[in-house]
Design an enzyme around this catalytic site. Structure first.
Site, short mmCIF file in Angstrom:
data_model
loop_
_atom_site.label_atom_id
_atom_site.label_comp_id
_atom_site.label_asym_id
_atom_site.label_seq_id
_atom_site.Cartn_x
_atom_site.Cartn_y
_atom_site.Cartn_z
N ARG A 124 11.19 -6.77 4.34
CA ARG A 124 11.10 -5.41 4.86
C ARG A 124 11.66 -5.32 6.28
NH1 ARG A 124 5.29 -2.61 5.01
NH2 ARG A 124 5.08 -3.59 7.04
N ARG A 145 -9.88 1.85 8.89
CA ARG A 145 -9.57 0.44 9.08
C ARG A 145 -10.60 -0.27 9.94
NH1 ARG A 145 -3.45 0.79 8.52
NH2 ARG A 145 -2.68 -1.25 9.02
N ARG A 186 -1.08 -8.88 12.91
CA ARG A 186 -1.64 -7.78 12.09
C ARG A 186 -2.54 -8.32 11.00
NH1 ARG A 186 3.57 -5.71 11.28
NH2 ARG A 186 3.16 -4.94 9.20
N ARG A 242 11.55 -2.22 10.86
CA ARG A 242 10.33 -1.82 11.58
C ARG A 242 10.11 -2.74 12.76
NH1 ARG A 242 5.11 -0.54 7.91
NH2 ARG A 242 4.12 -1.57 9.67
N LYS A 257 0.82 -1.22 0.00
CA LYS A 257 0.00 0.00 0.00
C LYS A 257 0.84 1.26 0.00
CE LYS A 257 -2.20 -0.69 3.81
NZ LYS A 257 -1.82 -2.02 4.28
P1 ADP Z 1 0.61 -2.37 7.78
O1 ADP Z 1 -0.41 -2.19 6.71
O2 ADP Z 1 1.81 -3.15 7.33
O3 ADP Z 1 0.03 -2.92 9.06
P2 ADP Z 1 0.67 0.49 8.48
O4 ADP Z 1 1.83 1.40 8.35
O5 ADP Z 1 -0.52 0.79 7.64
O6 ADP Z 1 1.25 -0.96 8.14
O7 ADP Z 1 0.19 0.42 10.02
C1 ADP Z 1 1.09 0.13 11.05
C2 ADP Z 1 0.38 0.14 12.40
O8 ADP Z 1 -0.11 1.47 12.69
C3 ADP Z 1 -0.86 -0.75 12.54
O9 ADP Z 1 -0.52 -2.09 12.83
C4 ADP Z 1 -1.60 -0.05 13.69
O10 ADP Z 1 -1.00 -0.35 14.94
C5 ADP Z 1 -1.36 1.41 13.41
N1 ADP Z 1 -2.42 1.98 12.55
C6 ADP Z 1 -2.25 2.48 11.28
N2 ADP Z 1 -3.41 2.93 10.76
C7 ADP Z 1 -4.37 2.69 11.71
C8 ADP Z 1 -5.78 2.91 11.77
N3 ADP Z 1 -6.46 3.45 10.75
N4 ADP Z 1 -6.42 2.54 12.91
C9 ADP Z 1 -5.77 2.01 13.95
N5 ADP Z 1 -4.44 1.76 13.95
C10 ADP Z 1 -3.74 2.09 12.85
#
Ligand code: ADP
Length: 194
Positions: A128, A89, A145, A134, A14
């Site tokens: 990654r 989300r 996740r 990370r 993404k």
């Molecule tokens: P990935 O898609 O690999 O999980 P992201 O960078 O999109 O990576 O998100 C990393 C973390 O940030 C998530 O696991 C969560 O803890 C937090 N996070 C990101 N976006 C949201 C959201 N919309 N609502 C709640 N937590 C979020």
């Protein structure tokens, strides 16, 4: 004026696609994950509040995430549109965003769903973990996740599909090829890049 979302399971690519698509449309890519990580790195109040949650691979509470997005899309650079990456989300976040946009007399133009199979994703995330370091890319957090995504976020896809907003794009293949697929699908809906 283009308002887009990109959704997909952790590791579907993404973030990479979001910056390319946003550039093509001349709009900012707004990644809630990036914003949380930047706050954690800079040890801000928000960062301290969310660090343990993000590291465990759980979702940050909706109230915090909604407030963050509300203020981010009120900034000047987002007035001509935006691409949201990783938000909404949860159904509660979707409800909040819908109300926020409706209050401004607007809505989303399209939702891009990046589709990628589990095997490919696990391999990408392992890579990654080595490349970016990370702290939430441990085997356990990755698996968690993906579970949280299936439980909390997949239900949003049918809502987007019912509204006719969903565009499914195959996320497997070279980065450029995937970008071309997304831009082609958006253009096919009359959303022309600048
Ligand atoms: P990935 O898609 O690999 O999980 P992201 O960078 O999109 O990576 O998100 C990393 C973390 O940030 C998530 O696991 C969560 O803890 C937090 N996070 C990101 N976006 C949201 C959201 N919309 N609502 C709640 N937590 C979020």
């Amino acid at each position: 004026m283009t308002r887009l979302l990109i959704v997909g399971p952790p590791g579907a690519g993404k973030g990479t696609q979001a910056s390319r698509i946003a550039e093509a449309y001349g709009i900012p890519a707004i990644s809630t994950g990036d914003i949380f990580r930047a706050n954690i790195k800079n040890e801000t109040e928000l960062g301290k509040q969310v660090k343990a949650i993000v590291d465990a691979g759980d979702y940050v509470p909706d109230s915090l995430t909604n407030a963050l997005v509300e203020s981010r899309i009120a900034e000047g650079d987002a007035q001509g549109g935006f691409l949201l990456d990783g938000y909404p989300r949860t159904l509660e976040q979707l409800r909040f965003l819908d109300e926020l946009l409706a209050a401004q007399g607007t809505g989303l133009d399209a939702v891009i769903q990046l589709v990628a199979d589990q095997e490919e994703i696990v391999q990408r995330l392992r890579r990654r973990a080595v490349e970016e370091g990370r702290s939430d890319d441990t085997e356990e957090a990755i698996r968690h996740r993906q579970e949280v995504y299936r439980r909390e976020t997949e239900p949003l896809l049918s809502a987007f599909a019912e509204r006719g907003q969903l565009i499914e794009v195959d996320g497997i293949g070279a980065v450029d090829a995937v970008t071309d697929r997304v831009l082609g699908a958006l253009a096919g809906r009359g959303l022309v890049a600048v």
